[in-house]
Design a protein around this motif. Structure first.
Motif, PDB file in Angstrom:
ATOM      1  N   ARG A 105     -52.527  82.292  -9.478  1.00  0.00           N
ATOM      2  CA  ARG A 105     -52.514  81.155  -8.547  1.00  0.00           C
ATOM      3  C   ARG A 105     -53.629  80.165  -8.849  1.00  0.00           C
ATOM      4  O   ARG A 105     -53.414  78.947  -8.846  1.00  0.00           O
ATOM      5  N   MET A 124     -52.536  72.285 -13.255  1.00  0.00           N
ATOM      6  CA  MET A 124     -51.963  71.069 -12.688  1.00  0.00           C
ATOM      7  C   MET A 124     -52.988  69.943 -12.590  1.00  0.00           C
ATOM      8  O   MET A 124     -52.636  68.767 -12.667  1.00  0.00           O
ATOM      9  N   ASN A 170     -46.463  80.694 -12.389  1.00  0.00           N
ATOM     10  CA  ASN A 170     -45.932  80.321 -11.087  1.00  0.00           C
ATOM     11  C   ASN A 170     -47.051  80.154 -10.057  1.00  0.00           C
ATOM     12  O   ASN A 170     -47.980  80.959  -9.999  1.00  0.00           O
ATOM     13  N   ARG A 171     -46.946  79.158  -9.242  1.00  0.00           N
ATOM     14  CA  ARG A 171     -48.015  78.784  -8.300  1.00  0.00           C
ATOM     15  C   ARG A 171     -48.274  79.831  -7.226  1.00  0.00           C
ATOM     16  O   ARG A 171     -49.360  79.861  -6.639  1.00  0.00           O
ATOM     17  N   SER A 172     -47.278  80.683  -6.937  1.00  0.00           N
ATOM     18  CA  SER A 172     -47.426  81.600  -5.805  1.00  0.00           C
ATOM     19  C   SER A 172     -47.321  83.069  -6.200  1.00  0.00           C
ATOM     20  O   SER A 172     -46.994  83.919  -5.373  1.00  0.00           O
ATOM     21  N   PHE A 213     -52.792  78.226 -12.029  1.00  0.00           N
ATOM     22  CA  PHE A 213     -51.811  77.158 -11.801  1.00  0.00           C
ATOM     23  C   PHE A 213     -52.511  75.901 -11.289  1.00  0.00           C
ATOM     24  O   PHE A 213     -52.253  74.790 -11.770  1.00  0.00           O
ATOM     25  N   ASP A 214     -53.385  76.052 -10.311  1.00  0.00           N
ATOM     26  CA  ASP A 214     -54.099  74.896  -9.760  1.00  0.00           C
ATOM     27  C   ASP A 214     -54.926  74.192 -10.829  1.00  0.00           C
ATOM     28  O   ASP A 214     -54.956  72.956 -10.903  1.00  0.00           O
ATOM     29  N   MET A 236     -43.033  75.914 -14.715  1.00  0.00           N
ATOM     30  CA  MET A 236     -43.593  77.199 -14.289  1.00  0.00           C
ATOM     31  C   MET A 236     -42.678  78.315 -14.791  1.00  0.00           C
ATOM     32  O   MET A 236     -41.452  78.180 -14.754  1.00  0.00           O
ATOM     33  N   LYS A 251     -43.271  79.819  -0.848  1.00  0.00           N
ATOM     34  CA  LYS A 251     -43.761  80.568  -1.993  1.00  0.00           C
ATOM     35  C   LYS A 251     -42.633  81.033  -2.939  1.00  0.00           C
ATOM     36  O   LYS A 251     -42.870  81.777  -3.871  1.00  0.00           O
TER      37      LYS A 251
END
Length: 224
Positions: free
Chosen positions: A117, A124, A108-110, A120-121, A140, A156
């Protein structure tokens, strides 16, 4: 047959968030790959015994999940930053080009953990269709003790919109999680077997099944 890759910052992320999905994919004849980005070492203050036991845990979990191949990037745990992306993105890209996954499960991005975090970046950055035309789905997953402790801000929030029935695999998921004994605790500790089951039970109620895992769909490309 689909090629699936599950990306975890730390061993146990994958079981917590997508262990049932991984077992389900394998049962359907899909090839499942596992990418672990960080590792522990004696240089970080971990004992030699702990470092060795962690590698044994990874081997056991990979076999129990039915993983075809496990990739380890060995970045120091709890150390990923935006500066890591310069090397991390090419490292992940090389694995994607080798595996050519159609389905990607990422963190999960947040999440509360900064490793999650950053990862995730990096993930992507490796999903652009013109460079990775084989990718069809990016999802995610939620990770108990990290996703629910992200700041309670609208931007978030983890928004589950994709559910996988893991009812036939729930008990296996819990047995596999027991391999990570040092990561588990008794309720109300978030990573308890009771809480893992409770979350799956709740997600199952939303999806109309006994137990489910929930994901947030980021990308879906419908093509042959």
């Amino acid at each position: 047959m689909n090629k699936v890759i599950v990306i975890s910052a730390h061993p146990d992320d994958e079981v917590l968030g997508a262990g049932g999905a991984m077992l389900r994919h394998v049962s359907k004849g899909d090839e499942v790959y596992w990418l672990i980005v960080t590792n522990i070492s004696e240089a970080q203050g971990f004992s030699a015994e702990k470092v060795l036991s962690r590698q044994k845990e990874i081997d056991i979990v990979g076999k129990m999940l039915g993983v075809k191949k496990t990739f380890k990037l060995d970045y120091p745990t709890m150390s990923l930053t935006s500066g890591s992306l310069l090397k991390l993105v090419p490292d992940i890209s090389a694995i994607f080009q080798e595996v050519r996954p159609e389905i990607i499960y990422c963190l999960n991005r947040s999440d509360a953990h900064s490793d999650h975090r950053v990862l995730f970046d990096a993930t992507m950055a490796c999903t652009k269709s013109f460079r990775y035309p084989f990718i069809k789905q990016v999802l995610m997953y939620e990770c108990i003790s990290e996703t629910e402790f992200a700041p309670a801000l609208p931007e978030k929030v983890f928004i589950p919109n994709y559910f996988i029935d893991i009812t036939p695999f729930m008990e296996d998921k819990l047995e596999i999680m027991k391999i990570y004994a040092s990561e588990l605790g008794e309720h109300p500790f978030p990573r308890s077997l009771a809480n893992i089951r409770a979350l799956a039970h709740f997600r199952g109620a939303v999806a109309g099944v006994q137990y489910a895992e929930a994901f947030q769909l980021i990308k879906f490309i419908d093509k042959d």
